[in-house]
Design an enzyme around this catalytic site. Structure first.
Site, PDB file in Angstrom:
ATOM      1  N   CYS A 112       0.814  -1.223   0.000  1.00 48.56           N
ATOM      2  CA  CYS A 112       0.000   0.000   0.000  1.00 48.56           C
ATOM      3  C   CYS A 112       0.846   1.271   0.000  1.00 48.56           C
ATOM      4  CB  CYS A 112      -0.948  -0.002   1.184  1.00 48.56           C
ATOM      5  SG  CYS A 112      -1.893  -1.521   1.303  1.00 48.56           S
ATOM      6  N   HIS A 248      -2.835   6.749   2.556  1.00 50.73           N
ATOM      7  CA  HIS A 248      -3.408   5.499   2.050  1.00 50.73           C
ATOM      8  C   HIS A 248      -4.771   5.291   2.706  1.00 50.73           C
ATOM      9  CE1 HIS A 248      -4.265   1.438   1.218  1.00 50.73           C
ATOM     10  NE2 HIS A 248      -3.876   0.969   2.389  1.00 50.73           N
ATOM     11  N   ASN A 278     -10.330  -0.626   0.583  1.00 51.77           N
ATOM     12  CA  ASN A 278      -8.868  -0.505   0.578  1.00 51.77           C
ATOM     13  C   ASN A 278      -8.355  -1.065  -0.746  1.00 51.77           C
ATOM     14  OD1 ASN A 278      -6.120  -0.923   0.835  1.00 51.77           O
ATOM     15  ND2 ASN A 278      -6.233  -1.688   2.944  1.00 51.77           N
TER      16      ASN A 278
END
Ligand code: COA
Length: 323
Positions: A112, A248, A278
């Site tokens: 990520c 993120h 996500n």
């Protein structure tokens, strides 16, 4: 020469999955998912739709919207943990499929934090004088490696892609970057196909994402508050100078907790998790592009981008938005 962002594009698969979908096969609820994560819905790629396809969607969006010729791009960086294949790399496939004949091509494996690493590398390539036009892509089909029997993780992930074009310019807009890692936390978040150990700790090697949610949450909140402050300081700024914080998009509670620690208003953060879940390396460009389309991000705004995730890894910078 300095590094300047000259275009952005994003793409997400068509299929929208809301939280109620998980109620049909798991002991969970829309209320639990919303209140613990902030996620409302996410996108699932089709069975025959892969990360390369999503990447191409994002690059086409970028080229069309900003009327950019990308055939002379000289470096392609693709951040992903969900490659169509490990070899050939995603970047090589895109070089071919996008018809960019003279570009070097490299994948980045930083989970990520991959998009933050991509921007950091693109800036370095341009500042070195060796390259002039770099395409940075963050793209994932996480739902293809999601363990749908694990209610603590499967509700989190979604699919999407984002791309930036970063070019050499007399006056750039990508500030000083930080990039780092804490490999000691590798076993807290992994996706394993071959070896059955990480850092000597036995793990499952089932090609699915496995995570210790609480450990990752704790790490993200404490370390990313420090990283926020380090980025601001390295750029000779204060937190008051930052117009938008774009971390993120993992979990809204993580974003709120980082903002609270730093003393930064959460209303000045942008997220993509409520709409897309996500999406790992795609989450920052998705959030940024949503902010642009909603008229929030304006020319001259200072954006603090900060990725963090499996590895454990983190990378970020400040961008003075110029589009
Ligand atoms: N639905 C309903 N209940 C659930 C659930 C779900 N989908 N997932 C877990 N629970 C339950 C747990 O079993 C536990 O029940 P118990 O108290 O009876 O044992 C309870 O909810 C609390 O579990 P806990 O793990 O403490 O939840 P949490 O508040 O930490 O939330 C996460 C779990 C995964 C949402 C959270 O830890 C998180 O977001 N971590 C970071 C993950 C992340 O963002 N990773 C990517 C970073 S790049």
């Amino acid at each position: 020469m300095q590094a300047k962002i000259t275009a952005i594009g994003t793409y997400a698969p068509e299929k929208v999955i809301d939280n109620h979908y998980f109620e049909t096969f798991l002991d969970t609820s829309d209320e639990w998912i919303r209140s613990r994560t902030g996620i409302v819905e996410r996108r699932f790629s089709a069975e025959n739709e892969y990360t390369s396809d999503l990447s191409i969607g994002a690059v086409k969006d970028l080229a069309l919207r900003y009327n950019k010729d990308i055939s002379d791009v000289d470096f392609i960086l693709v951040a992903t943990v969900t490659h169509d294949q490990i070899m050939p790399s995603m970047a090589c496939q895109l070089q071919h499929r996008l018809n960019i004949p003279n570009a070097a091509a490299l994948d980045i494996s930083a989970a990520c934090a991959g998009f933050g690493y991509g921007i950091t590398l693109a800036r370095s390539l341009i500042h070195s004088g060796m390259y002039r036009k770099v395409l940075v892509i963050g793209a994932e089909t996480l739902t293809k490696v999601t363990d749908f029997t694990d209610r603590t993780s499967c509700i989190l992930f979604g699919d999407g892609a984002g791309a930036l074009l970063i070019e050499a310019a007399e006056k750039g807009n990508v500030g000083e970057c930080i990039a780092g890692a804490e490999g000691s936390g590798g076993q807290d978040l992994y996706l394993s196909t071959l070896s059955t150990q990480v850092n000597g700790t036995p793990i499952q090697a089932n090609n699915k994402i496995v995570q210790n949610g609480r450990a990752v949450f704790r790490w993200a909140v404490t370390r990313m508050a420090e990283a926020f402050e380090a980025i601001v300081e390295k750029n000779g700024l204060t937190k008051e100078d930052i117009d938008w914080f774009i971390p993120h998009s993992a979990n809204m509670r993580i974003i709120e907790a980082i903002c609270q620690r730093v003393g930064f208003p959460v209303e000045k953060s942008l997220e993509s998790l409520s709409k897309y879940g996500n999406t790992s390396s795609a989450s920052i460009p998705l959030a940024l592009n949503e902010g642009i389309r909603a008229g929030k991000v304006k020319k001259g705004d200072k954006l603090l981008l900060l990725g963090f995730g499996g590895g454990l890894t983190y990378a970020g910078t400040v961008v003075e938005w110029g589009l």
